[in-house]
Design a protein around this motif. Structure first.
Motif, PDB file in Angstrom:
ATOM      1  N   ARG A  44       0.836  -1.201   0.000  1.00  0.00           N
ATOM      2  CA  ARG A  44       0.000   0.000   0.000  1.00  0.00           C
ATOM      3  C   ARG A  44       0.873   1.254   0.000  1.00  0.00           C
ATOM      4  O   ARG A  44       0.592   2.215  -0.717  1.00  0.00           O
ATOM      5  CB  ARG A  44      -0.917   0.006   1.223  1.00  0.00           C
ATOM      6  CG  ARG A  44      -1.611   1.340   1.464  1.00  0.00           C
ATOM      7  CD  ARG A  44      -2.431   1.335   2.726  1.00  0.00           C
ATOM      8  NE  ARG A  44      -3.634   0.529   2.552  1.00  0.00           N
ATOM      9  CZ  ARG A  44      -4.524   0.314   3.525  1.00  0.00           C
ATOM     10  NH1 ARG A  44      -4.326   0.835   4.725  1.00  0.00           N
ATOM     11  NH2 ARG A  44      -5.585  -0.419   3.304  1.00  0.00           N
ATOM     12  N   LEU A 100      -5.289   2.567  -6.176  1.00  0.00           N
ATOM     13  CA  LEU A 100      -5.707   1.891  -4.948  1.00  0.00           C
ATOM     14  C   LEU A 100      -6.645   0.719  -5.211  1.00  0.00           C
ATOM     15  O   LEU A 100      -6.929  -0.058  -4.303  1.00  0.00           O
ATOM     16  CB  LEU A 100      -6.345   2.900  -3.992  1.00  0.00           C
ATOM     17  CG  LEU A 100      -5.369   3.928  -3.421  1.00  0.00           C
ATOM     18  CD1 LEU A 100      -6.090   4.904  -2.503  1.00  0.00           C
ATOM     19  CD2 LEU A 100      -4.231   3.247  -2.670  1.00  0.00           C
ATOM     20  N   ASP A 103      -4.949  -2.374  -4.252  1.00  0.00           N
ATOM     21  CA  ASP A 103      -4.734  -2.636  -2.826  1.00  0.00           C
ATOM     22  C   ASP A 103      -5.901  -3.467  -2.300  1.00  0.00           C
ATOM     23  O   ASP A 103      -7.036  -2.980  -2.224  1.00  0.00           O
ATOM     24  CB  ASP A 103      -4.646  -1.304  -2.078  1.00  0.00           C
ATOM     25  CG  ASP A 103      -4.371  -1.481  -0.585  1.00  0.00           C
ATOM     26  OD1 ASP A 103      -4.416  -2.635  -0.104  1.00  0.00           O
ATOM     27  OD2 ASP A 103      -4.125  -0.480   0.091  1.00  0.00           O
ATOM     28  N   ALA A 106      -7.901  -1.788   0.509  1.00  0.00           N
ATOM     29  CA  ALA A 106      -8.503  -0.464   0.298  1.00  0.00           C
ATOM     30  C   ALA A 106      -9.900  -0.608  -0.291  1.00  0.00           C
ATOM     31  O   ALA A 106     -10.081  -0.623  -1.501  1.00  0.00           O
ATOM     32  CB  ALA A 106      -7.616   0.380  -0.615  1.00  0.00           C
TER      33      ALA A 106
END
Length: 296
Positions: A44, A100, A103, A106
């Motif tokens: 991240r 993101l 991720d 996330a």
């Protein structure tokens, strides 16, 4: 009497052993998943640096640095830059959403673009796994060149949720065993006697440090252990400035970790609980700390 005492001691040892075994089991489950969490969190931070890099390129800057990403709290990060920059809100939203998405932790997050000088919010938006819950506005207005920081706060999810599920699943039985054991062998921990009285009158507020509650206008408001220790420091020095460093040292140093925003969070909670008495409040003493202000 002697046999009864031996029986109680035997039960106490049995409960203690069972409780210890359960604690060890929970810790083992937590640590068995920690490695995966650590990898995803490290990944991240790389993605966050990539966001900063692309933002600089979009600003026409291909030479200055993205400063080290700063973790300011659990699931909260700060992207900082060496030089001033400008940005298009629409491009920033698309960049964070695209990067993101890689991720796994996330799911939902809030982005605040802060001015370096005073940490005021220059632009903000929220992104959700369910896109219909996104909150994005003013994407067509280019922001002027200035010193900005990007604050990104994530909603806990992914592996953390799974780990919490394991931990929480074992807590009811652990809590039941712990309750029986502690009820039998350990009285409630009292505050140190060296601190003198445990009941304070703060304006029209009655603060009972021993029982961990406030009484305001005949209404009882419960306090947590940390809130109690924090308010006790103020109560012992009313209308006097208490340095921020002292509060952090006395409340969190024994725990081995001091998180910058923990103090601000608990101060905010105490302020809300004191709101019923407008003459008793915790105020900021700029550049120094805080003060419990009691107006007669």
């Amino acid at each position: 009497m002697f046999e009864s005492q031996k029986l109680l001691e035997g039960k106490g040892k049995y409960l203690y052993g069972l409780m210890l075994l359960l604690v060890i089991s929970v810790i083992c489950v937590a640590f068995s998943m920690e490695g995966s969490d650590d990898f995803d969190i490290a990944r991240r931070e790389v993605l966050l640096r990539r966001i900063g890099h692309e933002l600089l390129l979009q600003s026409g800057d291909s030479t200055s640095r993205v400063l080290p990403v700063k973790k300011i709290a659990e699931n909260e990060y700060l992207i900082r830059f060496e030089n001033e920059l400008t940005f298009q809100p629409g491009s920033l939203v698309n960049t964070t959403r695209r990067l993101l998405a890689k991720d796994p932790l996330a799911r939902d997050y809030v982005v605040n673009v802060l001015n370096c000088s005073n940490s005021s919010v220059a632009y903000a938006y929220a992104v959700s796994k369910n896109t219909k819950d996104d909150i994005v506005a003013c994407i067509g207005r280019k922001q002027p060149s200035a010193c900005y920081m990007i604050n990104i706060k994530f909603k806990p999810a992914g592996m953390n949720t799974a780990k919490n599920g394991y931990l929480l699943g074992s807590l009811p039985f652990l809590a039941f065993v712990g309750f029986i054991f502690l009820r039998a062998v350990k009285p409630r921990r009292a505050l140190p006697k060296s601190q003198g009285t445990k009941i304070f009158t703060l304006g029209s507020v009655l603060f009972d440090a021993q029982e961990r509650h406030l009484i305001i206008n005949e209404k009882t408001i419960d306090l947590t252990g940390t809130e109690t220790r924090l308010l006790l420091i103020f109560a012992l020095s009313p209308n006097e400035t208490v340095e921020r460093s002292r509060l952090q040292k006395e409340i969190w140093e024994d725990e081995g970790v001091i998180v910058g925003r923990s103090l601000d969070m608990f101060i905010s909670k105490l302020r809300k609980k004191l709101e019923l008495d407008p003459n008793t409040k915790i105020v900021v003493v700029r550049g120094k700390g805080y003060k419990l202000e009691i107006n007669a």
